[in-house]
Design a protein around this motif. Structure first.
Motif, PDB file in Angstrom:
ATOM      1  N   VAL A 180       0.792  -1.207  -0.071  1.00  0.00           N
ATOM      2  CA  VAL A 180       0.019   0.064  -0.130  1.00  0.00           C
ATOM      3  C   VAL A 180       0.860   1.408   0.002  1.00  0.00           C
ATOM      4  O   VAL A 180       1.843   1.423   0.929  1.00  0.00           O
ATOM      5  CB  VAL A 180      -0.906  -0.005   1.243  1.00  0.00           C
ATOM      6  CG1 VAL A 180      -1.563   1.381   1.127  1.00  0.00           C
ATOM      7  CG2 VAL A 180      -1.789  -1.299   1.171  1.00  0.00           C
ATOM      8  N   GLY A 181       0.585   2.063  -1.020  1.00  0.00           N
ATOM      9  CA  GLY A 181       1.256   3.299  -0.812  1.00  0.00           C
ATOM     10  C   GLY A 181       2.700   3.204  -1.479  1.00  0.00           C
ATOM     11  O   GLY A 181       3.701   4.182  -1.633  1.00  0.00           O
ATOM     12  N   GLY A 182       3.095   1.793  -1.883  1.00  0.00           N
ATOM     13  CA  GLY A 182       4.668   2.056  -2.276  1.00  0.00           C
ATOM     14  C   GLY A 182       4.704   1.341  -3.579  1.00  0.00           C
ATOM     15  O   GLY A 182       3.671   0.922  -4.055  1.00  0.00           O
ATOM     16  N   SER A 183       6.014   1.229  -4.194  1.00  0.00           N
ATOM     17  CA  SER A 183       5.831   0.426  -5.511  1.00  0.00           C
ATOM     18  C   SER A 183       6.154  -0.976  -5.405  1.00  0.00           C
ATOM     19  O   SER A 183       6.966  -1.365  -4.558  1.00  0.00           O
ATOM     20  CB  SER A 183       6.830   1.397  -6.341  1.00  0.00           C
ATOM     21  OG  SER A 183       6.748   2.422  -6.544  1.00  0.00           O
ATOM     22  N   PRO A 184       5.853  -1.897  -6.190  1.00  0.00           N
ATOM     23  CA  PRO A 184       6.235  -3.155  -6.235  1.00  0.00           C
ATOM     24  C   PRO A 184       7.732  -3.583  -6.626  1.00  0.00           C
ATOM     25  O   PRO A 184       8.216  -2.522  -7.396  1.00  0.00           O
ATOM     26  CB  PRO A 184       5.219  -3.958  -7.115  1.00  0.00           C
ATOM     27  CG  PRO A 184       4.671  -2.790  -8.087  1.00  0.00           C
ATOM     28  CD  PRO A 184       4.921  -1.555  -7.357  1.00  0.00           C
ATOM     29  N   GLU A 185       8.248  -4.586  -6.199  1.00  0.00           N
ATOM     30  CA  GLU A 185       9.443  -4.798  -6.530  1.00  0.00           C
ATOM     31  C   GLU A 185       9.630  -5.036  -8.348  1.00  0.00           C
ATOM     32  O   GLU A 185       8.812  -5.685  -8.821  1.00  0.00           O
ATOM     33  CB  GLU A 185      10.088  -6.130  -5.736  1.00  0.00           C
ATOM     34  CG  GLU A 185      10.271  -5.995  -4.478  1.00  0.00           C
ATOM     35  CD  GLU A 185      10.167  -7.348  -3.838  1.00  0.00           C
ATOM     36  OE1 GLU A 185      10.899  -7.300  -2.868  1.00  0.00           O
ATOM     37  OE2 GLU A 185      10.243  -8.374  -4.426  1.00  0.00           O
ATOM     38  N   LEU A 186      10.537  -4.445  -8.825  1.00  0.00           N
ATOM     39  CA  LEU A 186      10.769  -4.581 -10.379  1.00  0.00           C
ATOM     40  C   LEU A 186      11.325  -5.593 -10.639  1.00  0.00           C
ATOM     41  O   LEU A 186      11.164  -6.360 -11.706  1.00  0.00           O
ATOM     42  CB  LEU A 186      11.473  -3.381 -10.849  1.00  0.00           C
ATOM     43  CG  LEU A 186      10.672  -1.853 -10.627  1.00  0.00           C
ATOM     44  CD1 LEU A 186      11.372  -0.786 -11.254  1.00  0.00           C
ATOM     45  CD2 LEU A 186       9.188  -2.026 -11.145  1.00  0.00           C
ATOM     46  N   LEU A 187      12.240  -6.222  -9.953  1.00  0.00           N
ATOM     47  CA  LEU A 187      12.904  -7.600 -10.041  1.00  0.00           C
ATOM     48  C   LEU A 187      13.637  -7.571 -11.247  1.00  0.00           C
ATOM     49  O   LEU A 187      13.587  -8.551 -12.052  1.00  0.00           O
ATOM     50  CB  LEU A 187      11.993  -8.753  -9.913  1.00  0.00           C
ATOM     51  CG  LEU A 187      10.905  -8.891  -8.561  1.00  0.00           C
ATOM     52  CD1 LEU A 187       9.726  -9.686  -8.850  1.00  0.00           C
ATOM     53  CD2 LEU A 187      12.029  -9.506  -7.442  1.00  0.00           C
ATOM     54  N   ILE A 188      14.377  -6.710 -11.556  1.00  0.00           N
ATOM     55  CA  ILE A 188      15.035  -6.524 -12.939  1.00  0.00           C
ATOM     56  C   ILE A 188      16.079  -7.588 -13.029  1.00  0.00           C
ATOM     57  O   ILE A 188      16.202  -7.999 -14.175  1.00  0.00           O
ATOM     58  CB  ILE A 188      15.745  -5.074 -13.133  1.00  0.00           C
ATOM     59  CG1 ILE A 188      14.579  -3.787 -12.993  1.00  0.00           C
ATOM     60  CG2 ILE A 188      16.499  -5.030 -14.138  1.00  0.00           C
ATOM     61  CD1 ILE A 188      15.294  -2.650 -13.043  1.00  0.00           C
ATOM     62  N   VAL A 189      16.981  -7.711 -12.284  1.00  0.00           N
ATOM     63  CA  VAL A 189      18.099  -8.749 -12.179  1.00  0.00           C
ATOM     64  C   VAL A 189      17.371 -10.272 -12.444  1.00  0.00           C
ATOM     65  O   VAL A 189      17.853 -10.832 -13.421  1.00  0.00           O
ATOM     66  CB  VAL A 189      19.135  -8.735 -10.836  1.00  0.00           C
ATOM     67  CG1 VAL A 189      19.922  -9.773 -11.008  1.00  0.00           C
ATOM     68  CG2 VAL A 189      19.632  -7.597 -11.034  1.00  0.00           C
ATOM     69  N   PRO A 190      16.407 -10.469 -11.501  1.00  0.00           N
ATOM     70  CA  PRO A 190      15.928 -11.850 -11.949  1.00  0.00           C
ATOM     71  C   PRO A 190      14.989 -12.143 -13.276  1.00  0.00           C
ATOM     72  O   PRO A 190      15.374 -13.088 -14.100  1.00  0.00           O
ATOM     73  CB  PRO A 190      14.744 -11.999 -10.840  1.00  0.00           C
ATOM     74  CG  PRO A 190      15.267 -11.041  -9.729  1.00  0.00           C
ATOM     75  CD  PRO A 190      15.942 -10.266 -10.429  1.00  0.00           C
ATOM     76  N   ALA A 191      14.794 -10.846 -13.839  1.00  0.00           N
ATOM     77  CA  ALA A 191      14.137 -10.822 -15.045  1.00  0.00           C
ATOM     78  C   ALA A 191      15.040 -11.293 -15.986  1.00  0.00           C
ATOM     79  O   ALA A 191      14.917 -11.802 -16.974  1.00  0.00           O
ATOM     80  CB  ALA A 191      13.312  -9.437 -15.149  1.00  0.00           C
TER      81      ALA A 191
END
Length: 301
Positions: A266-277
Motif C-alpha cells: 500500500v502506497g509503495g511501488s512493487p519490486e521490479l525484480l530487474i536482475v531476476p528478469a
C-alpha cells in the motif's frame, strides 16, 4: 499396431503439447524438428477430404482408420493432452506468484524463436522486408488494440480455441502465445487445472473446428506461398512482443508480491525484480538455442 512406434509418437506429442503450454515455443516447430510435420499436415488434410467419410459410412472402419492415419493421430493426440493437463497447474502457479520472472522467460523464448526464424530466411529482397513489416504491423495492432479484459463467454472461448489450435501447427508461432494476445492464457490454464468442463468443452469444440477448417488452407498456403507466410509470421511474432513485456501488468506484479510476502503493498511501488528478469530472459534464450542445437544433431543422426 506397433506399441514402440506409437509410444515414440506419443512422446513427440507430449513435447508438442508442452511447447504450446509455454508462450513462445511453437508446437509446429517441435513437429518439424522431430520429423513428423509433413505427416501431421497430410493426416489433417485427409480429414478434410470426402474419401475417409465414404469409407466410414459404408462400414469399412479399418480402411477409414488407415486413410486418416488414425493410429498416428491418436498417439500424437494422447501425448499432447497428457502434456497440457500435467503442465497447466504449474503454469498457473508461477504466473500467480512470479509473473515478472515468468513473462521474462517467455520474452526470451519469443526473441530467440524470432531470431531463429530470421536466420532461416535467406536472400532478403525489398518485397520480403515489406511482408515482414506487414506482419509487425499486424502484431502491434492486435496487441495494442485488443482490450485488456476480453469476454469470458463460451462463444469467445471457442473462437480462441479455433485460432490457437491453428497456430499450434504453424512453425514459429505458439498457440498459447495467441491466448496471451487475446487475454485468455491465464483463464484457460486455470480452467485446465481446475477441470472446468463447460470452458474446456467450448475450447475443445473451437479447437476441433479450427484445425479441420485450417488444415487444408495451411496445406495449400505452405505449398504455394511458404516464404511469404513465414515472413509475415516472423513480423507478427516481433510485433507481438509488446504483449509479453514482463512489467506489462503492474497490478499482477503487486498482487504477486503481496502473495509471496504476505505484506500489502500500500502506497509503495512493487519490486521490479530487474536482475531476476534478466536471468530468466537469458534462460529462455538459452532454452531455444539448446532446442535448435539438439534438432540439428537429431537431423544428422
Amino acid at each position: 499396431m506397433n506399441i514402440i512406434k506409437d509410444f515414440i509418437i506419443g512422446v513427440k506429442g507430449f513435447f508438442m503439447g508442452a511447447a504450446n503450454v509455454v508462450p513462445g515455443v511453437s508446437g509446429g516447430t517441435i513437429a518439424l524438428i522431430t520429423g513428423i510435420y509433413g505427416k501431421l499436415i497430410d493426416a489433417l488434410n485427409a480429414l478434410m477430404t470426402p474419401k475417409p467419410y465414404k469409407l466410414l459410412l459404408s462400414g469399412r472402419l479399418k480402411e477409414f482408420w488407415k486413410s486418416i492415419d488414425g493410429e498416428f493421430l491418436l498417439s500424437l493426440a494422447i501425448g499432447v493432452v497428457v502434456s497440457i493437463f500435467s503442465l497447466a497447474k504449474l503454469m498457473e502457479y508461477v504466473l500467480e506468484h512470479y509473473p515478472v520472472q515468468t513473462w521474462a522467460f517467455f520474452f526470451g523464448l519469443i526473441i530467440a524463436s524470432a531470431w531463429l526464424m530470421l536466420r532461416d530466411i535467406k536472400g532478403w529482397k525489398v518485397k520480403d522486408v515489406i511482408f515482414a513489416l506487414c506482419g509487425v504491423a499486424i502484431g502491434l495492432a492486435i496487441c495494442t488494440l485488443s482490450p485488456t479484459e476480453t469476454s469470458d463467454s463460451l462463444w469467445f472461448i471457442a473462437i480462441c480455441g479455433a485460432i490457437a489450435i491453428c497456430t499450434m501447427i504453424l512453425p514459429g508461432v505458439s498457440g498459447s502465445f495467441i491466448l496471451v494476445i487475446f487475454g485468455k492464457y491465464d483463464y484457460i490454464m486455470s480452467a485446465i487445472s481446475s477441470m472446468n468442463i463447460p470452458i474446456l468443452a467450448a475450447f475443445a469444440i473451437g479447437c476441433a473446428g479450427g484445425i479441420l477448417a485450417f488444415a487444408k488452407a495451411l496445406h495449400w498456403l505452405l505449398a504455394r506461398y511458404e516464404r511469404q507466410t513465414m515472413l509475415i509470421l516472423l513480423g507478427f511474432v516481433i510485433g507481438s512482443l509488446v504483449k509479453v513485456w514482463p512489467w506489462n501488468n503492474m497490478e499482477a506484479v503487486t498482487a504477486a508480491q503481496e502473495l509471496r510476502t504476505g505484506i500489502p503493498c500500500v502506497g509503495g511501488s512493487p519490486e521490479l525484480l530487474i536482475v531476476p528478469a534478466i536471468i530468466c530472459c537469458a534462460a529462455g534464450l538459452a532454452f531455444i538455442i539448446a532446442i535448435d542445437v539438439f534438432s540439428k544433431k537429431l537431423a544428422k543422426a
